[in-house]
Every structure is written in structure tokens, then in C-alpha cells.
Design an enzyme around this catalytic site. Structure first.
Site, PDB file in Angstrom:
ATOM      1  N   ASN A 141     -21.449 -18.969-119.110  1.00  0.00           N
ATOM      2  CA  ASN A 141     -22.124 -20.154-118.581  1.00  0.00           C
ATOM      3  C   ASN A 141     -21.142 -20.888-117.664  1.00  0.00           C
ATOM      4  OD1 ASN A 141     -23.141 -22.725-118.146  1.00  0.00           O
ATOM      5  ND2 ASN A 141     -23.851 -23.023-120.248  1.00  0.00           N
ATOM      6  N   CYS A 162     -25.125 -29.154-115.535  1.00  0.00           N
ATOM      7  CA  CYS A 162     -25.529 -27.806-115.124  1.00  0.00           C
ATOM      8  C   CYS A 162     -26.667 -27.801-114.106  1.00  0.00           C
ATOM      9  CB  CYS A 162     -25.931 -26.984-116.347  1.00  0.00           C
ATOM     10  SG  CYS A 162     -24.618 -26.848-117.566  1.00  0.00           S
ATOM     11  N   HIS A 213     -30.653 -21.105-114.550  1.00  0.00           N
ATOM     12  CA  HIS A 213     -29.276 -21.433-114.931  1.00  0.00           C
ATOM     13  C   HIS A 213     -28.841 -20.478-116.047  1.00  0.00           C
ATOM     14  CE1 HIS A 213     -25.774 -23.238-116.512  1.00  0.00           C
ATOM     15  NE2 HIS A 213     -26.364 -23.866-117.510  1.00  0.00           N
TER      16      HIS A 213
END
Lengths: 334, 74
Positions: free
Chosen positions: A273, A108, A243
Site C-alpha cells: 500500500n 490515500c 487504490h
């Protein structure tokens, strides 16, 4: 380095929480209260490379460049459609490019690592214009019987074209071996020369509390270090782009840093996500909402499996878009 | 400030409730703290006492957490 163009791609299929109630022992209330996610886009057909190409083409068009102008294509992805070739090489021809291509695998935090890598290439004089695409298809890596993880992820791609400039004011990268708290695995083909091993289930596994602690702690620490390097206090950042892992992480980092209210945008409610794609997608939404202005200072922070993390301070240099494409209500603000 | 008082105050502040209602026997689920609330509470305690707490050792009550913090401080 500075950002010259930006693009995104979302698969058309939207899956809302109520649909997950039909296949899992979960509820819309549980998912929203613990993650902030209401819906996500899922690759029901198409490919990760297809998303990457679409986002890359839009970013190129937005930059006013063509594929032939690119000196490098960097893709960040947890896993493309194939083990090889890379996603970057797969999309090169359709972008009209003839340049080196490589995929970075930094979970990520990939977009932050890619910005830093691109900056190094540009500063060294080895490249002038680089396309960065963060493209993810985590729905295809998820264990759809694991209600604690599969509800989290969405598929998407975000892209930027970067070129020479002084936009990247600082960067702070870090990594720590902690496979035990977050990992994704897949099943390979059996090899006749390997001992038979216990079958390991494919999918993404996560120790939620440990990941929460790591993410909140490292994101805040990285941002403070990056802000210190840039000599700009966090309180003076125009936007803090985190994020989009989990709404609760976003809120906790904001509290820990004491960020000025209203400066932390979020779109996790719509997209879930999306791993390394989440920061460029958030930047895209903010830009097309007309909220990014030349001179704005952005603090970006990504963190993920590894555990890896990175933060950077970026001065936005692009003029506002001629038309506001996305309504502001597509974003939430902390 | 002793560990129990610090934990009770941190929980009360988080829930907007009265710290005097919290006892060592109080369970986290009675306080309507979910797993991520508890994780954030533990981060606060780790900062306060300069310790690291192993989440795998965490029990269900406030008293369990007090014991963990005291162990980590030794």
C-alpha cells in the site's frame, strides 16, 4: 484536463514478507492471504522529496514539457521529509520550475483530489500545465512493532503532468470525520508551556474491519456516482483502478460493482500500500505494459484516513509507449 | 427469510459449503472465516436489512451475529 505525461519512482530496497518474519510475529502466508502483498519497496536511504523529484522528472520528460512550462506543482503526501517546507517547493528548483507549489494532505485519496484540483485550475484559466506528484514514505511513519499495520505499506512516488483537455469526465469527492478507525501520529518536541501529557506512541493505527467496511462501501458508491455523472456504466469502463490498499478490498469492491472480469489491474503484490501514490503507479504500470489505448475510459477510486474518498472517470488520450517497458506479468487482474 | 437462515445461506455461499451444517453455536473461526470475510458478510447483511452494525459489538459465533442484526432491526 488530460494527462500528458506519467512517471514513477521506487526506492531500490525491496523487503519481502520472509524478511518481516525475522522481526515480527507474522508469516508470509498470513500477510499474503489477508492483504495480497508479497513485497514492498522501502526508503532505506534517500528522501520522499527525492522520490517525488525522480517521478516528476520522468513525467515531465514523458509529456515533452520542461519545468519552465509548469504553472503549478501539486504534491500529495501523508508527510514529507520535513514539516515544512512542502515537498512541492523542495523539488521545484531541481525541476527547473518557477511556479506556485503546494502540498495536499488527503491521505490515500490524494491523487484523486489533486486531479480534481488541477482540473479546476485549468478550467478556470488560472493554469495550463500542472505537475501532480503523489509521493509517500509511510515506512518512516509506521510502528515497526505493530504487525497489523507495518506489513502493509511501501514507499514510492507516481506523477502525472496534466494540461488542457476534456479527459476528466467526472469526479466525486467525499469526506467523513472518522479518526477513530484509522490515524497516524508522531511525537513532537515538548513545549515548556504545555501541561505534561501522556506520551502517545507514534505510528499508524487501524481498526481493520471498520476500515474494510468503509473502504469497500465508499469506493463502490463513489465509483457508481462518478460513472453516473459521466453517463457511462461501470460495465463499460475499460479499466477500473482502485487504490491498492489491500487485495481483499480490491476483490470486494470488484464483486460489489460487478465489474467485467479482467478489468481491475493490481500491483499490490509487488508494491504494498503506497497510499496516494498507488493509483498513478498502477496507471504507470498499465501504460507501460501497453494496455492503455487512446479513448480508453478509466474509473479511478481512492480512499483513506479521514475518512476521505474520491473517484473519477478519465478518458485516456495518450498514445501507447513506443516500447513496452514493464512486462504484463507485473500486474494481476481481477 | 429469517435472520439466521439468511446468515447461514450467506456464509455457505461464501464458503461453498452446506448451510444446514451451520448452527447458532458455530464459531466464525470454525467456518474458516477471517476478520475481513466477516466484515464483508456484515456488509451484505447491512444491505439486506438496511441496518448498521457496530463491529465492536461482534461476538465469536453465528448466534451472536443473529442477535446483533435483530437488535439493529428494532
Amino acid at each position: 484536463m488530460k494527462i500528458l505525461g506519467i512517471g514513477c519512482a521506487l526506492p531500490p530496497q525491496v523487503v519481502i514478507n520472509n524478511q518481516l518474519e525475522q522481526i515480527l510475529d507474522t508469516s508470509d502466508e498470513w500477510i499474503q492471504s489477508r492483504t495480497g502483498i508479497r513485497e514492498r519497496h522501502i526508503l532505506s536511504g534517500g528522501t520522499v522529496a527525492g522520490l517525488a523529484l525522480e517521478a516528476g522528472q520522468e513525467a515531465l520528460q514523458d509529456s515533452g514539457l520542461t519545468g519552465a512550462d509548469l504553472d503549478m506543482i501539486l504534491v500529495t503526501t501523508a508527510q514529507g521529509d520535513d514539516l515544512f517546507p512542502s515537498v512541492s517547493c523542495t523539488i521545484q528548483q531541481d525541476l527547473g520550475a518557477n511556479c506556485p507549489c503546494m502540498d495536499l494532505h488527503v491521505a490515500c485519496a490524494g491523487f484523486i483530489y489533486a486531479l480534481d484540483t488541477a482540473d479546476a485550475y485549468i478550467k478556470s484559466g488560472k493554469a495550463s500545465h500542472i505537475l501532480i506528484v503523489s509521493a509517500e514514505g509511510l515506512s518512516r511513519l509506521s510502528d515497526w512493532s505493530d504487525r497489523s499495520t507495518c506489513v502493509l505499506f511501501g514507499d514510492a512516488a507516481g506523477a502525472v503532468v496534466v494540461g488542457p483537455g476534456e479527459g476528466l469526465l467526472s469526479c466525486q469527492l467525499s469526506a467523513l470525520s472518522r479518526r477513530d478507525i484509522l490515524f497516524g501520529t508522531y511525537t513532537g518536541l515538548p513545549c515548556p508551556f504545555s501541561p505534561p501529557e501522556e506520551k502517545v506512541a507514534a505510528g499508524i493505527r487501524m481498526e481493520g474491519q471498520e476500515v474494510f467496511k468503509f473502504a469497500v462501501g465508499i469506493s463502490a458508491a463513489d465509483l457508481l456516482k462518478a460513472a453516473d455523472k459521466a453517463d457511462i456504466p461501470i460495465a463499460q469502463m475499460d479499466w477500473v483502478l482502485l487504490h491498492q490498499a489491500n487485495r481483499r478490498i480490491i476483490d470486494a469492491v470488484s464483486r460489489r460493482l460487478g465489474v467485467t472480469p479482467g478489468r481491475v489491474p493490481s500491483n499490490i503484490h509487488r508494491l504494498g500500500n503506497t497510499s496516494s501514490a498507488s493509483i498513478p503507479l498502477l496507471m504507470y504500470d498499465l501504460y507501460h505494459a501497453g494496455l492503455l489505448e487512446p479513448g480508453h475510459v478509466l474509473a479511478l477510486s481512492g480512499f483513506g484516513s479521514g475518512m476521505v474518498s474520491g473517484a473519477c472517470i478519465l478518458r485516456w488520450d495518450k498514445p501507447k509507449p513506443s516500447q513496452v517497458k514493464d512486462p504484463v506479468h507485473s500486474l494481476h487482474f481481477t | 427469510m429469517d435472520v439466521f437462515t439468511k446468515i447461514a445461506q450467506a456464509i455457505a455461499q461464501r464458503r461453498g459449503s452446506d448451510a444446514s451444517q451451520i448452527t447458532p453455536e458455530t464459531r466464525f473461526d470454525e467456518l474458516q472465516l477471517d476478520s475481513l470475510d466477516v466484515a464483508e458478510l456484515i456488509m451484505e447483511l447491512e444491505d439486506e436489512f438496511s441496518i448498521t452494525i457496530d463491529m465492536a459489538q461482534l461476538g465469536a459465533t453465528v448466534g451472536d451475529l443473529v442477535n446483533l442484526v435483530n437488535e439493529a432491526r428494532k
